[in-house]
Design a protein around this motif. Sequence first.
Motif, PDB file in Angstrom:
ATOM      1  N   GLU A  17      -9.225 -13.570  -2.608  1.00 53.30           N
ATOM      2  CA  GLU A  17     -10.455 -13.193  -1.904  1.00 53.30           C
ATOM      3  C   GLU A  17     -10.409 -11.705  -1.540  1.00 53.30           C
ATOM      4  OE1 GLU A  17     -12.885 -14.548   2.118  1.00 53.30           O
ATOM      5  OE2 GLU A  17     -11.017 -15.557   1.601  1.00 53.30           O
ATOM      6  N   TRP A  18      -9.239 -11.250  -1.066  1.00 46.61           N
ATOM      7  CA  TRP A  18      -9.066  -9.843  -0.716  1.00 46.61           C
ATOM      8  C   TRP A  18      -9.273  -8.943  -1.936  1.00 46.61           C
ATOM      9  CZ3 TRP A  18      -9.377  -5.993   2.277  1.00 46.61           C
ATOM     10  CH2 TRP A  18      -8.768  -4.795   1.949  1.00 46.61           C
ATOM     11  N   VAL A  19      -8.650  -9.276  -3.060  1.00 48.50           N
ATOM     12  CA  VAL A  19      -8.779  -8.459  -4.270  1.00 48.50           C
ATOM     13  C   VAL A  19     -10.247  -8.379  -4.698  1.00 48.50           C
ATOM     14  CG1 VAL A  19      -8.194  -8.308  -6.732  1.00 48.50           C
ATOM     15  CG2 VAL A  19      -6.404  -8.815  -5.047  1.00 48.50           C
ATOM     16  N   ARG A  20     -10.943  -9.496  -4.658  1.00 51.40           N
ATOM     17  CA  ARG A  20     -12.375  -9.491  -5.005  1.00 51.40           C
ATOM     18  C   ARG A  20     -13.140  -8.543  -4.081  1.00 51.40           C
ATOM     19  NH1 ARG A  20     -11.865 -14.830  -5.728  1.00 51.40           N
ATOM     20  NH2 ARG A  20     -12.623 -15.299  -3.651  1.00 51.40           N
ATOM     21  N   TYR A  21     -12.870  -8.627  -2.781  1.00 49.93           N
ATOM     22  CA  TYR A  21     -13.577  -7.781  -1.813  1.00 49.93           C
ATOM     23  C   TYR A  21     -13.244  -6.302  -2.048  1.00 49.93           C
ATOM     24  CZ  TYR A  21     -15.964  -6.485   2.453  1.00 49.93           C
ATOM     25  OH  TYR A  21     -16.847  -5.938   3.351  1.00 49.93           O
ATOM     26  N   MET A  22     -11.980  -6.013  -2.303  1.00 51.73           N
ATOM     27  CA  MET A  22     -11.585  -4.631  -2.590  1.00 51.73           C
ATOM     28  C   MET A  22     -12.326  -4.111  -3.811  1.00 51.73           C
ATOM     29  SD  MET A  22      -9.523  -2.765  -0.812  1.00 51.73           S
ATOM     30  CE  MET A  22      -8.724  -1.608  -1.915  1.00 51.73           C
ATOM     31  N   GLU A  23     -12.303  -4.894  -4.890  1.00 54.26           N
ATOM     32  CA  GLU A  23     -12.866  -4.422  -6.152  1.00 54.26           C
ATOM     33  C   GLU A  23     -14.393  -4.383  -6.147  1.00 54.26           C
ATOM     34  OE1 GLU A  23     -10.898  -6.776  -9.156  1.00 54.26           O
ATOM     35  OE2 GLU A  23      -9.113  -5.503  -9.047  1.00 54.26           O
ATOM     36  N   GLN A  24     -15.024  -5.264  -5.401  1.00 58.54           N
ATOM     37  CA  GLN A  24     -16.486  -5.326  -5.397  1.00 58.54           C
ATOM     38  C   GLN A  24     -17.130  -4.516  -4.279  1.00 58.54           C
ATOM     39  OE1 GLN A  24     -17.448  -9.512  -5.358  1.00 58.54           O
ATOM     40  NE2 GLN A  24     -16.507  -9.865  -7.339  1.00 58.54           N
ATOM     41  N   VAL A  25     -16.393  -4.297  -3.177  1.00 58.19           N
ATOM     42  CA  VAL A  25     -17.003  -3.642  -2.016  1.00 58.19           C
ATOM     43  C   VAL A  25     -16.242  -2.383  -1.590  1.00 58.19           C
ATOM     44  CG1 VAL A  25     -17.706  -3.937   0.395  1.00 58.19           C
ATOM     45  CG2 VAL A  25     -17.943  -5.849  -1.200  1.00 58.19           C
ATOM     46  N   VAL A  26     -14.976  -2.527  -1.235  1.00 59.80           N
ATOM     47  CA  VAL A  26     -14.233  -1.416  -0.630  1.00 59.80           C
ATOM     48  C   VAL A  26     -14.095  -0.231  -1.582  1.00 59.80           C
ATOM     49  CG1 VAL A  26     -12.051  -0.701   0.424  1.00 59.80           C
ATOM     50  CG2 VAL A  26     -13.007  -2.954   0.954  1.00 59.80           C
ATOM     51  N   VAL A  27     -13.580  -0.465  -2.775  1.00 56.79           N
ATOM     52  CA  VAL A  27     -13.370   0.644  -3.712  1.00 56.79           C
ATOM     53  C   VAL A  27     -14.691   1.301  -4.101  1.00 56.79           C
ATOM     54  CG1 VAL A  27     -12.516   1.293  -5.999  1.00 56.79           C
ATOM     55  CG2 VAL A  27     -11.126  -0.176  -4.517  1.00 56.79           C
ATOM     56  N   PRO A  28     -15.734   0.560  -4.488  1.00 56.87           N
ATOM     57  CA  PRO A  28     -17.005   1.228  -4.811  1.00 56.87           C
ATOM     58  C   PRO A  28     -17.577   2.025  -3.630  1.00 56.87           C
ATOM     59  CG  PRO A  28     -17.019  -0.991  -5.699  1.00 56.87           C
ATOM     60  CD  PRO A  28     -15.794  -0.886  -4.819  1.00 56.87           C
ATOM     61  N   PHE A  29     -17.469   1.475  -2.433  1.00 58.87           N
ATOM     62  CA  PHE A  29     -17.969   2.185  -1.251  1.00 58.87           C
ATOM     63  C   PHE A  29     -17.210   3.495  -1.060  1.00 58.87           C
ATOM     64  CE2 PHE A  29     -17.277   3.058   3.307  1.00 58.87           C
ATOM     65  CZ  PHE A  29     -18.572   3.432   3.648  1.00 58.87           C
ATOM     66  N   GLN A  30     -15.877   3.420  -1.073  1.00 61.52           N
ATOM     67  CA  GLN A  30     -15.092   4.630  -0.860  1.00 61.52           C
ATOM     68  C   GLN A  30     -15.306   5.636  -1.985  1.00 61.52           C
ATOM     69  OE1 GLN A  30     -11.045   4.200   0.417  1.00 61.52           O
ATOM     70  NE2 GLN A  30     -11.572   2.731   2.014  1.00 61.52           N
ATOM     71  N   ALA A  31     -15.355   5.166  -3.220  1.00 68.10           N
ATOM     72  CA  ALA A  31     -15.587   6.065  -4.356  1.00 68.10           C
ATOM     73  C   ALA A  31     -16.949   6.757  -4.249  1.00 68.10           C
ATOM     74  CB  ALA A  31     -15.472   5.293  -5.670  1.00 68.10           C
ATOM     75  N   SER A  32     -17.944   6.045  -3.737  1.00 69.58           N
ATOM     76  CA  SER A  32     -19.277   6.640  -3.604  1.00 69.58           C
ATOM     77  C   SER A  32     -19.281   7.805  -2.620  1.00 69.58           C
ATOM     78  CB  SER A  32     -20.304   5.584  -3.173  1.00 69.58           C
ATOM     79  OG  SER A  32     -20.181   5.284  -1.787  1.00 69.58           O
ATOM     80  N   LEU A  33     -18.270   7.848  -1.751  1.00 72.77           N
ATOM     81  CA  LEU A  33     -18.160   8.933  -0.774  1.00 72.77           C
ATOM     82  C   LEU A  33     -17.139   9.986  -1.201  1.00 72.77           C
ATOM     83  CD1 LEU A  33     -18.319   6.750   2.452  1.00 72.77           C
ATOM     84  CD2 LEU A  33     -20.132   8.177   1.487  1.00 72.77           C
ATOM     85  N   GLN A  45       5.997 -10.313  -6.520  1.00 74.18           N
ATOM     86  CA  GLN A  45       7.036 -11.054  -5.808  1.00 74.18           C
ATOM     87  C   GLN A  45       6.590 -11.561  -4.437  1.00 74.18           C
ATOM     88  OE1 GLN A  45       9.961  -7.906  -6.063  1.00 74.18           O
ATOM     89  NE2 GLN A  45      11.005  -9.028  -7.686  1.00 74.18           N
ATOM     90  N   ASP A  46       5.370 -11.235  -4.044  1.00 69.99           N
ATOM     91  CA  ASP A  46       4.847 -11.670  -2.744  1.00 69.99           C
ATOM     92  C   ASP A  46       3.414 -12.148  -2.965  1.00 69.99           C
ATOM     93  OD1 ASP A  46       3.711 -11.920  -0.220  1.00 69.99           O
ATOM     94  OD2 ASP A  46       4.382  -9.960   0.487  1.00 69.99           O
ATOM     95  N   GLU A  47       3.191 -13.422  -2.825  1.00 70.69           N
ATOM     96  CA  GLU A  47       1.874 -13.995  -3.165  1.00 70.69           C
ATOM     97  C   GLU A  47       0.730 -13.472  -2.302  1.00 70.69           C
ATOM     98  OE1 GLU A  47       2.272 -18.210  -0.686  1.00 70.69           O
ATOM     99  OE2 GLU A  47       2.724 -18.134  -2.821  1.00 70.69           O
ATOM    100  N   ASP A  48       1.043 -12.821  -1.188  1.00 67.43           N
ATOM    101  CA  ASP A  48      -0.005 -12.252  -0.342  1.00 67.43           C
ATOM    102  C   ASP A  48       0.038 -10.727  -0.292  1.00 67.43           C
ATOM    103  OD1 ASP A  48      -1.134 -14.772   0.418  1.00 67.43           O
ATOM    104  OD2 ASP A  48       0.570 -15.061   1.759  1.00 67.43           O
ATOM    105  N   GLY A  49       0.905 -10.103  -1.108  1.00 69.70           N
ATOM    106  CA  GLY A  49       1.064  -8.659  -1.093  1.00 69.70           C
ATOM    107  C   GLY A  49       0.081  -7.947  -2.012  1.00 69.70           C
ATOM    108  N   TYR A  50      -0.364  -6.781  -1.583  1.00 63.94           N
ATOM    109  CA  TYR A  50      -1.320  -5.969  -2.338  1.00 63.94           C
ATOM    110  C   TYR A  50      -0.978  -4.493  -2.101  1.00 63.94           C
ATOM    111  CZ  TYR A  50      -5.742  -3.767  -3.598  1.00 63.94           C
ATOM    112  OH  TYR A  50      -6.702  -2.970  -4.163  1.00 63.94           O
ATOM    113  N   VAL A  51      -1.095  -3.684  -3.147  1.00 65.48           N
ATOM    114  CA  VAL A  51      -0.809  -2.252  -3.053  1.00 65.48           C
ATOM    115  C   VAL A  51      -1.931  -1.487  -3.753  1.00 65.48           C
ATOM    116  CG1 VAL A  51       0.805  -0.421  -3.717  1.00 65.48           C
ATOM    117  CG2 VAL A  51       1.687  -2.682  -3.071  1.00 65.48           C
ATOM    118  N   TRP A  52      -2.323  -0.371  -3.166  1.00 69.04           N
ATOM    119  CA  TRP A  52      -3.270   0.500  -3.849  1.00 69.04           C
ATOM    120  C   TRP A  52      -2.928   1.948  -3.561  1.00 69.04           C
ATOM    121  CZ3 TRP A  52      -8.442   2.188  -1.648  1.00 69.04           C
ATOM    122  CH2 TRP A  52      -8.492   2.092  -0.255  1.00 69.04           C
TER     123      TRP A  52
END
Length: 106
Positions: A17-33, A45-52
Amino acid sequence: MFYEIRRYQAQPGRREEWVRYMEQVVVPFQASLGMDVTGSFVDEQDEDGYVWMRRFEDETQREALYAAVYDHDRWKNEIGPAVYGLLIPEKTVVTRVVPTPASPLQ
């Protein structure tokens, strides 16, 4: 020039759910600015870990982009609250790195 590597911990079982939100909302919003998002990864190695990663020309640009994003009404009223609901904020780790002379990420 430097990069910011941000490591997040999604709420248990909510990484997809987080990855979807990042890719559909957070990244486009930040990129637009003007934010330069250079990479997005799930932790193998961590089922809840995310890096960007984000790239900045200098500290002045970073400060300006932070203000543009995090002071924006849409971030304060919509995106930020959703982000904090999907992540465990106190587990966030932010590292600033500078590429070595031979790095392809110049």
